[in-house]
Enzyme design. Structure first.
Site, PDB file in Angstrom:
ATOM      1  N   ALA A   1       2.767   0.937  -6.689  1.00  8.56           N
ATOM      2  CA  ALA A   1       4.062   1.267  -7.282  1.00  8.56           C
ATOM      3  C   ALA A   1       4.187   0.656  -8.674  1.00  8.56           C
ATOM      4  CB  ALA A   1       5.193   0.781  -6.384  1.00  8.56           C
TER       5      ALA A   1
ATOM      6  N   HIS B   1       2.293   2.815  -3.490  1.00 10.49           N
ATOM      7  CA  HIS B   1       2.727   1.861  -2.481  1.00 10.49           C
ATOM      8  C   HIS B   1       2.262   0.469  -2.879  1.00 10.49           C
ATOM      9  CE1 HIS B   1       4.059   0.310   1.343  1.00 10.49           C
ATOM     10  NE2 HIS B   1       2.884  -0.280   1.505  1.00 10.49           N
ATOM     11  N   SER B   2       3.153  -0.516  -2.779  1.00  8.48           N
ATOM     12  CA  SER B   2       2.849  -1.905  -3.073  1.00  8.48           C
ATOM     13  C   SER B   2       2.339  -2.027  -4.506  1.00  8.48           C
ATOM     14  CB  SER B   2       1.859  -2.444  -2.038  1.00  8.48           C
ATOM     15  OG  SER B   2       1.754  -3.836  -2.102  1.00  8.48           O
ATOM     16  N   MET B   3       1.152  -2.597  -4.713  1.00 11.09           N
ATOM     17  CA  MET B   3       0.615  -2.687  -6.069  1.00 11.09           C
ATOM     18  C   MET B   3       0.612  -1.324  -6.753  1.00 11.09           C
ATOM     19  SD  MET B   3      -3.251  -3.652  -7.375  1.00 11.09           S
ATOM     20  CE  MET B   3      -3.852  -1.971  -7.150  1.00 11.09           C
TER      21      MET B   3
ATOM     22  N   SER C   1       7.158   2.610  -3.524  1.00  8.91           N
ATOM     23  CA  SER C   1       7.225   2.244  -2.113  1.00  8.91           C
ATOM     24  C   SER C   1       6.747   0.810  -1.885  1.00  8.91           C
ATOM     25  CB  SER C   1       6.350   3.214  -1.308  1.00  8.91           C
ATOM     26  OG  SER C   1       6.153   2.771   0.011  1.00  8.91           O
TER      27      SER C   1
END
Length: 251
Positions: free
Chosen positions: A99, A95-97, A122
């Site tokens: 990903a 998720h975020s970083m 994500s």
């Protein structure tokens, strides 16, 4: 079959070991996040999927270690820790970083002959979609304001000075890693990519998430959810169901 050192790696957490599962899912936290964020995911997917959650240096039980503020360096350090767990098919969720880190990890795994069965990206724009961002250069108040705006950390915790002193260095380091990351053009992944994004995410537009499809030859799909950058907090059941479906079909 290669034996894997369950419980011996500082990088890996297994909250609900599922040795009979056909697939492992490696979960990579967001900026400032920790392995415990994925405890509910592990609980929901066990025993169908063996979930591993990654703990970066510089937080929780690793808070006395130096943070790594560079995505490629973080991937270089993490991949050797993951290789012992590739005795069965693996998938990646970030998720975020996380990903972006998952993408760099997948590149390195493929170079070593391990092709993940899926990469779930994500709340993050595709690696090739660059934005000029400098949140990591703000003072502490500015950094806290950004985190609160994204609602990614309990704001009550951010009001505790002792906890602030512990978490701000990790948050700043991770923001630096994410914001200074530059995609190096190269071969596309063979790993299929499944992108998820909130329809009101200030950090990743739907089109920027759709661009993940340019980074794989292995198939791509995009799911748009209601919510902002941390849409996942409300949409977790839907995302987990999607992950379960993909991995069940793969196995």
């Amino acid at each position: 079959m290669t034996a894997h050192p369950t419980g011996t790696s500082l990088w890996i957490r297994q909250f609900h070991p599922a040795p009979a599962a056909a697939t492992r899912l490696i979960c990579l936290p967001h900026a400032g996040g920790s392995a415990s964020y994925y405890f509910p995911v592990s609980k929901a997917l066990s025993p169908t999927v063996d979930v591993l959650a990654v703990q970066y240096p510089g937080r929780q039980d690793r808070r006395n270690e130096k943070c790594i503020d560079n995505i490629p360096e973080l991937a270089d350090a993490l991949v050797p820790e993951l290789l012992p767990y590739t005795d069965k098919p693996v998938a990646l969720f970030g998720h975020s970083m996380g990903a972006t880190l998952a993408f760099e990890v997948a590149l390195r795994l493929e170079q070593k002959g391990v092709v993940p069965v899926a990469l779930f990206a994500s709340g993050r724009r595709a690696p090739s979609c660059h934005r000029d961002e400098s949140v990591h250069l703000r003072d502490d108040d500015g950094l806290i304001a950004e985190v609160k705006a994204l609602a990614g950390t309990d704001t009550q915790l951010l009001g505790d000075d002792e906890i602030l002193r512990m978490v701000l260095p990790a948050i700043r380091s991770d923001y630096k890693a994410a914001e200074t990351y530059r995609y190096a053009p190269g071969p596309r992944l063979a790993t299929p990519i499944h992108a998820h994004v909130g329809d009101d995410d200030p950090k990743a537009s739907v089109e920027e998430a759709r661009a993940w499809g340019e980074h794989t030859t292995g198939g791509f799909d995009l799911q748009v959810h209601s919510g902002g950058h941390f849409y996942l907090n409300d949409e977790a059941p839907r995302v987990i169901a999607s992950i379960r479906k993909v991995l069940t079909e793969q196995s």
